[in-house]
Design an enzyme around this catalytic site. Sequence first.
Site, PDB file in Angstrom:
ATOM      1  N   TYR A 292      86.528  61.298 -67.347  1.00 19.59           N
ATOM      2  CA  TYR A 292      86.899  60.715 -66.060  1.00 19.59           C
ATOM      3  C   TYR A 292      87.029  59.189 -66.139  1.00 19.59           C
ATOM      4  CZ  TYR A 292      85.925  65.212 -63.804  1.00 19.59           C
ATOM      5  OH  TYR A 292      85.947  66.536 -63.425  1.00 19.59           O
TER       6      TYR A 292
ATOM      7  N   ASP B 130      79.812  73.454 -59.782  1.00 19.81           N
ATOM      8  CA  ASP B 130      80.700  74.334 -59.021  1.00 19.81           C
ATOM      9  C   ASP B 130      80.412  75.796 -59.329  1.00 19.81           C
ATOM     10  OD1 ASP B 130      81.881  72.102 -57.969  1.00 19.81           O
ATOM     11  OD2 ASP B 130      83.930  72.707 -58.450  1.00 19.81           O
TER      12      ASP B 130
ATOM     13  N   ASP C  48      80.316  68.433 -63.413  1.00 18.80           N
ATOM     14  CA  ASP C  48      81.261  68.816 -62.372  1.00 18.80           C
ATOM     15  C   ASP C  48      81.494  70.324 -62.389  1.00 18.80           C
ATOM     16  OD1 ASP C  48      83.039  68.549 -60.308  1.00 18.80           O
ATOM     17  OD2 ASP C  48      84.558  67.465 -61.438  1.00 18.80           O
TER      18      ASP C  48
ATOM     19  N   LYS D  11      77.887  69.555 -75.857  1.00 21.05           N
ATOM     20  CA  LYS D  11      78.753  70.328 -76.750  1.00 21.05           C
ATOM     21  C   LYS D  11      78.891  69.570 -78.067  1.00 21.05           C
ATOM     22  CE  LYS D  11      81.474  73.906 -77.485  1.00 21.05           C
ATOM     23  NZ  LYS D  11      80.913  75.259 -77.700  1.00 21.05           N
TER      24      LYS D  11
ATOM     25  N   ASP E 221      78.774  75.660 -72.807  1.00 18.33           N
ATOM     26  CA  ASP E 221      79.470  76.924 -72.563  1.00 18.33           C
ATOM     27  C   ASP E 221      78.481  78.088 -72.506  1.00 18.33           C
ATOM     28  OD1 ASP E 221      78.981  76.428 -75.240  1.00 18.33           O
ATOM     29  OD2 ASP E 221      80.814  77.366 -75.953  1.00 18.33           O
TER      30      ASP E 221
END
Length: 327
Positions: free
Chosen positions: A121, A228, A224, A168, A200
Amino acid sequence: MTHEIAVIPGDGIGQAVTPAAVEVLQAIDTADFEFVRGSAGDAVKAETGEALPQETRSIAADADATLFGAAGETAADVILPLRDVVGSFANVRPARSYPGLDAVQPDTDIVFIRENTEGVYSGIESEISEGVTTLTRVVTEAASREIAEFGFGYAKQNGYDDVTIAHKANVMRETDGVFLEAASAVGDERGAAYDTALMDALAMHLVMRPEEYDVIICPNLAGDVLSDLAAGLVGGLGLLPSANIGEENALFEPVHGSAPDIAGEGVANPSAMILSAAMLLDHLGYDEEGDRVRAAVESVLASGPKTPDLGGDAGTDAVTAAIVDEL
């Protein structure tokens, strides 16, 4: 003491849920607020050419805290700069199940502590040739340590036992390697118990066993996405508040977007926005008042009225009025 609150409804349902949060704050008789309204978003850009006018930036910068509703198509031009205006480095996103709601995982009570300044971002994108684009992911040791210090401190202050560092680093060895090493070092220096998890695999475990997690410290994009996902476990994005915390200023917003499909229909769920206002109260030192607002929201979620996203038929105004009555 009077606290100045910048109020920026933004787009879509932000125009409905932000006034609901202001109404709730006005019902708190032990706090004194002055509300200053600012404009931002799609309609403002269409009218002025700027999605986030300088006047609105100044309002947010000068306020003690900011309430922001929702961003539409101009989200990248509104919310990211606003977070920068308030100097936000930490995004706090609680996701918990509430009595009386049909949650996929009713034992969920997780707080995502998301790094708020770096990662993908950062906005460093380019087209190097026709049809070939690149995105630069920025991760620094300094920002990684800062979010880890905040995350471990948040867990201790709020009585959470389990801290997980999401990463990750097995694939993004340099960038997430820095994040994992820096965050782990903070945990070690504090003598704190923590686990690490590949983001993941963590997504799968959150769906299957969310009760095993308390506080999750995340890089920007992972925070983010995972928050969600957690919203789906507890009943939807209409229930997730968030806080963007800086050293001296902060911005509070629901995790949901502008929901253009229901904008203007009066049926938007104001819970996430009102819970964001409760986080604002906490930030300004009104801990008891913040707890009162959360208790009022929880009571109304349990007994109704409820908006259509939660299986009811009530509108935004009716739910807001019920929460104010509880206060």
